[in-house]
Motif scaffolding. Sequence first.
Motif, PDB file in Angstrom:
ATOM      1  N   HIS A 102       0.798  -1.233   0.000  1.00  0.00           N
ATOM      2  CA  HIS A 102       0.000   0.000   0.000  1.00  0.00           C
ATOM      3  C   HIS A 102       0.830   1.282   0.000  1.00  0.00           C
ATOM      4  O   HIS A 102       0.283   2.370  -0.201  1.00  0.00           O
ATOM      5  N   TRP A 125     -10.498   5.457   1.622  1.00  0.00           N
ATOM      6  CA  TRP A 125      -9.452   4.487   1.980  1.00  0.00           C
ATOM      7  C   TRP A 125     -10.142   3.281   2.610  1.00  0.00           C
ATOM      8  O   TRP A 125     -10.536   3.317   3.772  1.00  0.00           O
ATOM      9  N   ASP A 127      -9.832  -0.107   4.099  1.00  0.00           N
ATOM     10  CA  ASP A 127      -8.634  -0.735   4.663  1.00  0.00           C
ATOM     11  C   ASP A 127      -8.911  -1.097   6.122  1.00  0.00           C
ATOM     12  O   ASP A 127      -9.683  -0.408   6.800  1.00  0.00           O
ATOM     13  N   ASP A 131      -2.985   3.573   8.072  1.00  0.00           N
ATOM     14  CA  ASP A 131      -1.784   3.904   7.284  1.00  0.00           C
ATOM     15  C   ASP A 131      -1.349   5.357   7.482  1.00  0.00           C
ATOM     16  O   ASP A 131      -0.969   6.050   6.542  1.00  0.00           O
ATOM     17  N   ASP A 243      -7.581  -1.742  -0.087  1.00  0.00           N
ATOM     18  CA  ASP A 243      -6.636  -2.719   0.468  1.00  0.00           C
ATOM     19  C   ASP A 243      -7.458  -3.978   0.768  1.00  0.00           C
ATOM     20  O   ASP A 243      -8.460  -3.906   1.487  1.00  0.00           O
TER      21      ASP A 243
HETATM   22 MN   LIG Z   1      -3.316  -0.387   3.745  1.00  0.00          MN
END
Ligand SMILES: [Mn+2]
Length: 324
Positions: A102, A125, A127, A131, A243
């Motif tokens: 990622h 995002w 996920d 992050d 992700d």
């Molecule tokens: Mn990620």
Amino acid sequence: MIQLISVMSELGAGTRGSSQGFHAINSASLDLQKDQGDESTKFFAKNKVIHLEIDHINPLYRSEYRHAINIDGIDRMFQRISEAVQHSVNKKNIPVIISGDHSNAGGTLRGLKKAYSDSRIGVVWIDAHADLHSPFTTPSGNIHGMPMATAISEDNEESAINDPDDKTIDLWNQLKGDSKKILPEDIIYIGLRSIEEAESFLIKKHNMAVHTVKDLRDKGVSGILSEVRSKLSKCDVIYISFDVDSMDPKVSNGTGTPVDEGLSENEAFQLLRNFASDEKVKCVEFTEINPLLDSIGDPMGEVAFRLLKETISCLNNRCINNFL
Ligand SMILES: [Mn+2]
């Protein structure tokens, strides 16, 4: 046109194997299309998807930057990715990126910021993780936990546990770039469930929007989508970063950092098809597919391919009119 860009860099991950993600999807595409009796076994060719492969430098790097492992190589990858994405957008394409780990998404965002320099860019995002680490806060040193911090240009020194050396800090500043930033208020997290203290601090500090898996179950996919719509109403361009660890390990075993209690394949499917149908969505990324960690067969590749196929079809047809 849809431009599929594969970036098999895995320099930002703690485990090897996400460099095989595109191959896992590609072989699943050949098998699944054949099973469905499709004469063309090449889905990508059939959908007139142009494919661009960006060269990686995985074998060259084992760097000494312990709070930002391989940051020198990742800086080079950011440059390559951002140029490819910017070029793709300038050619009026919609880039769909299949990336190794990622961290590469930081390069994608740099390219989008350059290509859409006059626009306000929103980020969804999807996920398990935020992050949002920096070399100052990371427990692992793996840069795949940092791309959102590069996008909003956050060091988060308030939560520092490390004391990175000057060379690391120079490279980190380079990674963040000097172009415009993504505004934290234009970032939406979906599926978040593994957040460390330093990241929580930033989410609270910037009042960032978080939709957990439980929120999604309570409000339904359509409830989440309407909240995203109103939150990003001032953005002209939206980037979706998917992700695969956002999904439950039962569906998504072949990934570096699986976390229990994730999205089902169907929930991911509904989210992606709705996002891909919206005209504002100009770029989608699939990431962290790691067949080396998967069960026998290629189940992760197959799930990712089914989701990618629907995403590409909806980007091509903009299936659902202006949902966002
Ligand atoms: Mn990620």
